[in-house]
Design a protein around this motif. Structure first.
Motif, mmCIF file in Angstrom:
data_model
loop_
_atom_site.group_PDB
_atom_site.id
_atom_site.type_symbol
_atom_site.label_atom_id
_atom_site.label_comp_id
_atom_site.label_asym_id
_atom_site.label_seq_id
_atom_site.Cartn_x
_atom_site.Cartn_y
_atom_site.Cartn_z
ATOM 1 N N LEU A 246 -8.060 13.534 6.067
ATOM 2 C CA LEU A 246 -6.867 13.785 6.876
ATOM 3 C C LEU A 246 -5.653 13.586 5.984
ATOM 4 C CD1 LEU A 246 -7.751 11.878 10.189
ATOM 5 C CD2 LEU A 246 -8.024 14.310 9.694
ATOM 6 N N ASN A 247 -4.957 14.693 5.675
ATOM 7 C CA ASN A 247 -3.844 14.647 4.723
ATOM 8 C C ASN A 247 -2.529 14.933 5.446
ATOM 9 O OD1 ASN A 247 -1.848 15.948 2.794
ATOM 10 N ND2 ASN A 247 -3.380 15.200 1.350
ATOM 11 N N ALA A 248 -1.561 14.012 5.282
ATOM 12 C CA ALA A 248 -0.247 14.171 5.929
ATOM 13 C C ALA A 248 0.885 14.083 4.917
ATOM 14 C CB ALA A 248 -0.073 13.108 7.004
ATOM 15 N N SER A 249 0.591 14.416 3.667
ATOM 16 C CA SER A 249 1.597 14.241 2.610
ATOM 17 C C SER A 249 2.802 15.167 2.788
ATOM 18 C CB SER A 249 0.957 14.480 1.239
ATOM 19 O OG SER A 249 0.364 15.769 1.185
ATOM 20 N N LYS A 250 2.613 16.322 3.479
ATOM 21 C CA LYS A 250 3.718 17.269 3.656
ATOM 22 C C LYS A 250 4.317 17.228 5.060
ATOM 23 C CE LYS A 250 2.461 20.645 0.111
ATOM 24 N NZ LYS A 250 2.199 22.070 -0.170
ATOM 25 N N ALA A 251 3.770 16.333 5.895
ATOM 26 C CA ALA A 251 4.262 16.260 7.280
ATOM 27 C C ALA A 251 5.507 15.382 7.364
ATOM 28 C CB ALA A 251 3.166 15.715 8.181
ATOM 29 N N LYS A 252 6.586 15.953 7.887
ATOM 30 C CA LYS A 252 7.827 15.194 8.047
ATOM 31 C C LYS A 252 7.887 14.484 9.404
ATOM 32 C CE LYS A 252 10.470 18.274 5.025
ATOM 33 N NZ LYS A 252 11.628 19.205 4.916
ATOM 34 N N PHE A 253 7.140 15.037 10.378
ATOM 35 C CA PHE A 253 7.122 14.434 11.708
ATOM 36 C C PHE A 253 5.764 14.679 12.336
ATOM 37 C CE2 PHE A 253 7.372 15.351 16.275
ATOM 38 C CZ PHE A 253 7.770 14.108 16.748
ATOM 39 N N ILE A 254 5.176 13.630 12.911
ATOM 40 C CA ILE A 254 3.906 13.757 13.617
ATOM 41 C C ILE A 254 4.103 13.182 15.019
ATOM 42 C CG2 ILE A 254 1.460 13.137 13.685
ATOM 43 C CD1 ILE A 254 1.520 12.865 10.671
ATOM 44 N N ASP A 255 3.955 14.043 16.012
ATOM 45 C CA ASP A 255 4.168 13.648 17.392
ATOM 46 C C ASP A 255 3.163 12.559 17.806
ATOM 47 O OD1 ASP A 255 5.626 14.703 19.993
ATOM 48 O OD2 ASP A 255 3.534 14.351 20.544
ATOM 49 N N HIS A 256 3.547 11.708 18.756
ATOM 50 C CA HIS A 256 2.685 10.614 19.207
ATOM 51 C C HIS A 256 1.364 11.149 19.769
ATOM 52 C CE1 HIS A 256 1.615 6.648 20.741
ATOM 53 N NE2 HIS A 256 1.271 7.245 21.876
ATOM 54 N N ASP A 257 1.405 12.308 20.468
ATOM 55 C CA ASP A 257 0.175 12.886 21.011
ATOM 56 C C ASP A 257 -0.809 13.238 19.900
ATOM 57 O OD1 ASP A 257 1.234 12.659 23.497
ATOM 58 O OD2 ASP A 257 1.545 14.798 23.850
ATOM 59 N N ILE A 258 -0.285 13.712 18.765
ATOM 60 C CA ILE A 258 -1.140 14.056 17.622
ATOM 61 C C ILE A 258 -1.718 12.774 17.010
ATOM 62 C CG2 ILE A 258 -1.199 15.167 15.360
ATOM 63 C CD1 ILE A 258 -0.835 17.111 17.695
ATOM 64 N N GLN A 259 -0.882 11.742 16.894
ATOM 65 C CA GLN A 259 -1.363 10.468 16.351
ATOM 66 C C GLN A 259 -2.500 9.915 17.213
ATOM 67 O OE1 GLN A 259 1.942 7.772 15.848
ATOM 68 N NE2 GLN A 259 3.228 9.344 14.896
ATOM 69 N N GLU A 260 -2.341 9.992 18.511
ATOM 70 C CA GLU A 260 -3.364 9.502 19.431
ATOM 71 C C GLU A 260 -4.654 10.299 19.286
ATOM 72 O OE1 GLU A 260 -3.850 8.658 24.234
ATOM 73 O OE2 GLU A 260 -1.873 9.050 23.364
ATOM 74 N N LEU A 261 -4.524 11.627 19.135
ATOM 75 C CA LEU A 261 -5.699 12.483 18.955
ATOM 76 C C LEU A 261 -6.453 12.117 17.676
ATOM 77 C CD1 LEU A 261 -7.450 14.964 19.640
ATOM 78 C CD2 LEU A 261 -5.731 16.392 18.505
ATOM 79 N N LEU A 262 -5.705 11.886 16.586
ATOM 80 C CA LEU A 262 -6.343 11.516 15.324
ATOM 81 C C LEU A 262 -7.045 10.160 15.432
ATOM 82 C CD1 LEU A 262 -3.562 12.673 12.803
ATOM 83 C CD2 LEU A 262 -5.728 13.815 13.314
#
Length: 514
Positions: free
Chosen positions: A471-487
């Motif tokens: 799971l790579n988030a090096s280019k993500a500037k914003f991650i919604d809480h719903d996405i964080q919960e899903l991960l």
């Protein structure tokens, strides 16, 4: 330095102003008549749009005047308020509202219109110009120039008018339009256009002169072909400035305290501002020098113009595409061309109205044919198609919607489709899942919002048991809480599925987000 620049651009701007004047003259009159207003109100709006708005505007190529998109709104507003004088007061109020919007920097909204919609709007207007001029070219002049709507006030439509024109054409109009087209195209050739002598006078002016002479010649050799007043430009009789004052109408503010008055004023302000911002953006895209116009400053300029126009009996005005495109196509360099076209409207309507009333509408149709073709060349469709379906579909939808409804409705439909495809594109590009030799890379890019939850959930559920997942988030500037919960849910169930998960580039602990 500025004087030299003005001198070097003057010949281009003056030449362009002549073409814009010839385009604006019948449109100002036609829009006024179609709006149920005095013909002079359209000319007043054109004069104010050229001289006042042109002077205050920050745009180098945009031209303002009475707008076809406001025709139905003006017609309904005059009817609902009761008199033209009460309507003029609402125009003044609308202008004040626009000035306030400009100072509040509301013009920034114009930068958010999708490119595909702007391009579709320009192309649709080009097609409409061609279709709407066919009846005038054939000498069927039952409808006024300037109405861009598909459905006409007489319950006819764009195509039924063409059918009537074919059946009831005026023979004398056809040679005039053919000769006019030939002259315009001849003077459009680069060698002629850039010639030191032949390039001084635009082809459109030669076309107008030839149209007048041919129609007068009919009176000698073939009287039955001569075009009468119905097929000619019709300007109200103005012999002097004193006569002009008798045609000026002043506003009546008697309903200023009523809700009906402010509904009309706010409606005009909002619709005129939207059409102005769209036209301004389109004008910047057509500008060969790609100069960017200050949108909020334009709203202030339009507000001042509408305030003055309403005070002296003019229609509401906006930045308008047809005249702007004619301006650019004729080689305008600075906003001086817009100002000069307003001066020409003022001076020539007073000075040589009798001569202007000899111009056949079929002759002016030839001028608009050329303007329309430049906006809707076949190459434009090919170019948009090559950009992919996410650009091409909103473009085509906008073209068809405007073609079969009216300008504002069509733009609204186009914007809905444009925004949908913008969201869809970002939605697809925000999450990428790739697989190689049983190893899965789930890459989160840019901003990942709740809109990406469903596809991400589907893609994660398809990863087989026993896989290795990064799971790579090096280019993500914003991650919604719903996405964080899903991960987090995926990580917590990964052990049961014997899936090994490795995290890269997260600047927070996923478990802690719960």
């Amino acid at each position: 330095m500025k004087t030299n620049l003005l001198g070097s651009n003057l010949k281009y701007d003056l030449k362009a102003s002549l073409v814009v004047f010839l385009v604006a003259l019948p449109l100002c009159l036609g829009i006024a008549i179609a709006s149920g207003a005095p013909p002079m109100s359209g000319l007043i709006a054109g004069i104010i749009g050229g001289i006042v708005v042109g002077s205050l505007s920050g745009s180098h190529v945009s031209v303002s005047g009475p707008a076809a998109g406001l025709t139905v709104i003006v017609l309904d507003a005059i009817s609902s308020l009761g008199t033209f004088e009460l309507f003029l007061a609402a125009v003044v109020a609308a202008g004040v509202i626009q000035i306030i919007l400009g100072f509040l920097r509301a013009g920034v909204l114009g930068y958010y219109f999708p490119h595909s919609v702007i391009k579709g709007m320009l192309t649709a207007i080009g097609l409409i110009l061609i279709l709407k001029q066919i009846p005038h070219a054939l000498g069927w002049d039952k409808d006024q120039m300037g109405d861009l709507a598909f459905r006409q006030m007489d319950n006819q439509n764009t195509f039924s008018e063409i059918w009537y024109a074919i059946q009831y054409f005026s023979p004398g109009a056809i040679p005039i339009v053919l000769v006019s087209l030939g002259l315009i195209l001849f003077f459009e050739r680069p060698k002629i256009k850039n010639h030191r002598l032949l390039g001084v006078v635009p082809g459109a002016l030669w076309a107008v002169i030839s149209g007048i002479l041919i129609n007068q010649f009919y009176g000698i050799i073939k009287p039955e072909w001569k075009l009468d007043e119905e097929h000619l430009v019709t300007i109200p009789d103005v012999d002097s400035l004193s006569d002009l004052s008798t045609l000026v109408t002043f506003p009546n503010f008697g309903m200023i305290t009523t809700p009906e008055f402010w509904v009309v004023a706010v409606t005009i302000a909002i619709i005129a501002s939207i059409e102005t911002l769209l036209s301004l953006e389109a004008g910047d895209k057509m500008d060969p020098q790609r100069r960017i116009s200050p949108a909020s400053k334009e709203l202030v300029a339009q507000g001042v113009g509408n305030t003055i126009s309403g005070l002296i009996g003019g229609l509401p005005l906006t930045a308008v595409i047809v005249r702007t495109s004619a301006n650019v196509a004729s080689g305008a360099k600075t906003k001086l061309s817009a100002i000069l076209h307003g001066v020409l409207l003022l001076v020539l309507v007073i000075g040589i109205a009798e001569v202007l009333n000899l111009i056949p509408l079929s002759c002016l149709a030839a001028v608009l044919f050329v303007v329309g073709y430049k906006l809707a060349k076949p190459s434009i469709f090919i170019h948009e198609y090559q950009k992919g379906k996410n650009q091409f579909i909103p473009f085509v939808v906008t073209v068809l919607a405007i073609l079969f409804t009216d300008l504002l409705t069509g733009i609204g439909i186009g914007i809905v489709f444009g925004i949908f495809f913008v969201i869809k594109t970002n939605y697809q590009q925000s999450v990428m899942v790739t697989e190689r030799n049983g190893k899965y890379l789930v890459k989160l890019q840019k901003d990942v919002s709740f809109l990406n939850k469903a596809p991400l959930m589907r893609q994660l559920s398809q990863i087989p048991n026993g896989s290795f997942v990064i799971l790579n988030a090096s280019k993500a500037k914003f991650i919604d809480h719903d996405i964080q919960e899903l991960l987090n849910d995926f990580i917590s169930t990964s052990e049961d599925k014997k899936i090994k998960v490795e995290l890269e580039g997260f600047n927070f602990n996923l478990k802690e987000t719960l």
